[in-house]
Design a protein around this motif. Sequence first.
Motif, short mmCIF file in Angstrom:
data_model
loop_
_atom_site.label_atom_id
_atom_site.label_comp_id
_atom_site.label_asym_id
_atom_site.label_seq_id
_atom_site.Cartn_x
_atom_site.Cartn_y
_atom_site.Cartn_z
N VAL A 37 -7.20 -11.10 -1.32
CA VAL A 37 -7.16 -10.11 -2.40
C VAL A 37 -6.61 -10.76 -3.64
O VAL A 37 -5.50 -11.31 -3.61
CB VAL A 37 -6.30 -8.89 -2.00
N LEU A 38 -7.37 -10.71 -4.72
CA LEU A 38 -6.93 -11.28 -5.98
C LEU A 38 -6.35 -10.16 -6.83
O LEU A 38 -7.06 -9.28 -7.31
CB LEU A 38 -8.10 -11.93 -6.72
N GLY A 39 -5.03 -10.19 -7.00
CA GLY A 39 -4.35 -9.17 -7.79
C GLY A 39 -3.42 -8.34 -6.95
O GLY A 39 -3.80 -7.84 -5.88
N GLY A 40 -2.19 -8.16 -7.44
CA GLY A 40 -1.18 -7.42 -6.69
C GLY A 40 -0.78 -6.12 -7.34
O GLY A 40 0.35 -5.66 -7.16
N GLY A 41 -1.69 -5.51 -8.11
CA GLY A 41 -1.44 -4.19 -8.65
C GLY A 41 -1.75 -3.12 -7.61
O GLY A 41 -1.92 -3.42 -6.42
N PRO A 42 -1.87 -1.85 -8.03
CA PRO A 42 -2.10 -0.77 -7.05
C PRO A 42 -3.33 -1.00 -6.18
O PRO A 42 -3.28 -0.80 -4.96
CB PRO A 42 -2.27 0.47 -7.94
N GLY A 43 -4.46 -1.42 -6.78
CA GLY A 43 -5.66 -1.65 -6.00
C GLY A 43 -5.49 -2.80 -5.03
O GLY A 43 -5.85 -2.70 -3.84
N GLY A 44 -4.92 -3.90 -5.49
CA GLY A 44 -4.73 -5.06 -4.63
C GLY A 44 -3.75 -4.80 -3.51
O GLY A 44 -3.96 -5.20 -2.37
N LEU A 45 -2.66 -4.10 -3.84
CA LEU A 45 -1.67 -3.79 -2.81
C LEU A 45 -2.26 -2.92 -1.71
O LEU A 45 -2.06 -3.18 -0.52
CB LEU A 45 -0.47 -3.08 -3.46
N VAL A 46 -2.99 -1.88 -2.11
CA VAL A 46 -3.58 -1.00 -1.11
C VAL A 46 -4.61 -1.75 -0.28
O VAL A 46 -4.66 -1.61 0.96
CB VAL A 46 -4.22 0.23 -1.79
N ALA A 47 -5.44 -2.56 -0.92
CA ALA A 47 -6.45 -3.33 -0.19
C ALA A 47 -5.78 -4.27 0.82
O ALA A 47 -6.17 -4.32 2.00
CB ALA A 47 -7.32 -4.12 -1.15
N ALA A 48 -4.78 -5.01 0.38
CA ALA A 48 -4.13 -5.99 1.25
C ALA A 48 -3.40 -5.33 2.41
O ALA A 48 -3.52 -5.74 3.57
CB ALA A 48 -3.16 -6.84 0.43
N MET A 49 -2.64 -4.28 2.12
CA MET A 49 -1.83 -3.67 3.16
C MET A 49 -2.68 -2.84 4.13
O MET A 49 -2.37 -2.76 5.32
CB MET A 49 -0.72 -2.84 2.51
#
Length: 488
Positions: A37-49
């Motif tokens: 996942v590229l990016g640790g904002g809301p979208g990236g955090l939800v995708a990764a977790m």
Amino acid sequence: MTTIELYPDDVHNQRTIRQGHPSDWVNREGGDYDLVVLGGGPGGLVAAMTAAAGGHRVAMTEQRLTGGTCVNFGCTPSKALIRCARAVHDASRGVEFGFRLDAPPQTDFGSVMDRVRRMRSLSSSGDAVEVVEQAGAEVYLGHTRFTAPNTVEVEGRLLRFRKAVIATGSDPVMPPIEGLRTGEYLTNETVFSLTELPARLVVIGSGPLGCELAQAFRRLGSEVDLVSHSRTLLPNDEPEVGELIGRRFEQEGLRLHLGFTAVRAGAGRLLVQGPDGTRELPYDALLIATGRKANVEHLDLGAAGVHVARDGVEVDEYLCTSNPDVYAVGDATFPQKFTHAAMATARLCIANALDGAHRPARELVIPHCTYTDPEVAEVGLTPRRARDEGVAIDAYRLELAKVERAFIDGEEEGFGAIYTRSGSGEIAGATLVAAHAGEMISELTLAITNQVPLEALANTVHCYPTQAEVFQRIALQYAGPQSVAVAH
């Protein structure tokens, strides 16, 4: 590795940096992942977790601070500032509620901003690097770029992936203004670093950010001019919404320059041109709030065979890019640039990319809210969208002044409207202008998502007195006297 700085260098900002980009962080050596996942904002955090919770091996990369724009430079600090401004405004209304202050409320701007930074540090704790790691995703900090269709590089570490998600968010758009130099203006990324209240603030832009902060700074004591090439505030909402908010702004002492374009800035002066000539606006601070653009230019997307459109990464209805192994979510691709839209598209993306769900993004019903006072919330098919799409709708409306809790609270300025597909009770959309519209619009979002007819809303018992009764009373207009529910 990127060095992160937040001004001022106080305990709250130090905590935010420690949580979102620890200075002593050492990236792993890289390797193979089911998902990157590229990016640790809301979208990236939800995708990764979400993917990690499903048992996949996941890596998440972030160049700046985990939590992204929302926590660090957007939703959290702006709402913290707005809350302080609303408290000041409410205190000034004492006569309406039977009390008087010896003097008008005085703003301690330093204390206001200290609270804003404290709220940000508290919010960022939930998105901290450590939290992501504990959830099962491996975090890499630093600049990320594609090097091949299934490989990215982060600070010299190679990460090979089966699937990837681009969730790099968006950046402020800078308008072409002669003399405008970097460092001589504010954006959402710098305005929350202020430690002194600007005596004179000029805001360029009449969208949600511009309107929210213009009203907040006015309530905190700044003289505020708002400039927009649009002839109405909140131009993406229904026209009557912008007119209502405009009247409130003028009542509170904001000066509106609608239909004007900023052409030259410098030496504390902004020259604007409009239908009745030019105006020169003095300022101590200039805030640019003219929209956002996808933050994807640094990713070397060509190396991955990912096509980019004018508004961001090009995706199909399932959020897949031109590379079948790469998806995109949130502000990087989605036209509705809201935190909750980023999170919703991230969940959908993981279901499609890793679980074969094959669900189109058009299934998502995404509301939005602008946190002015009163707040403005909309969801689904509104009259403006219906006209654009050639869909016939019926409108049912009620002024908030007819709802007891609203006028009891002194918050009767506003209205509710529910839109149904013409000739039926199928709820298609809604507009709500109310003090707490953002808290109330979810009832209509739920109804649209689950195809709840307007009759069911009429028959749903609401607590009395509440402002949310506005929806039941509107529904009763449609259901008529045969409804079993009784309006007060």
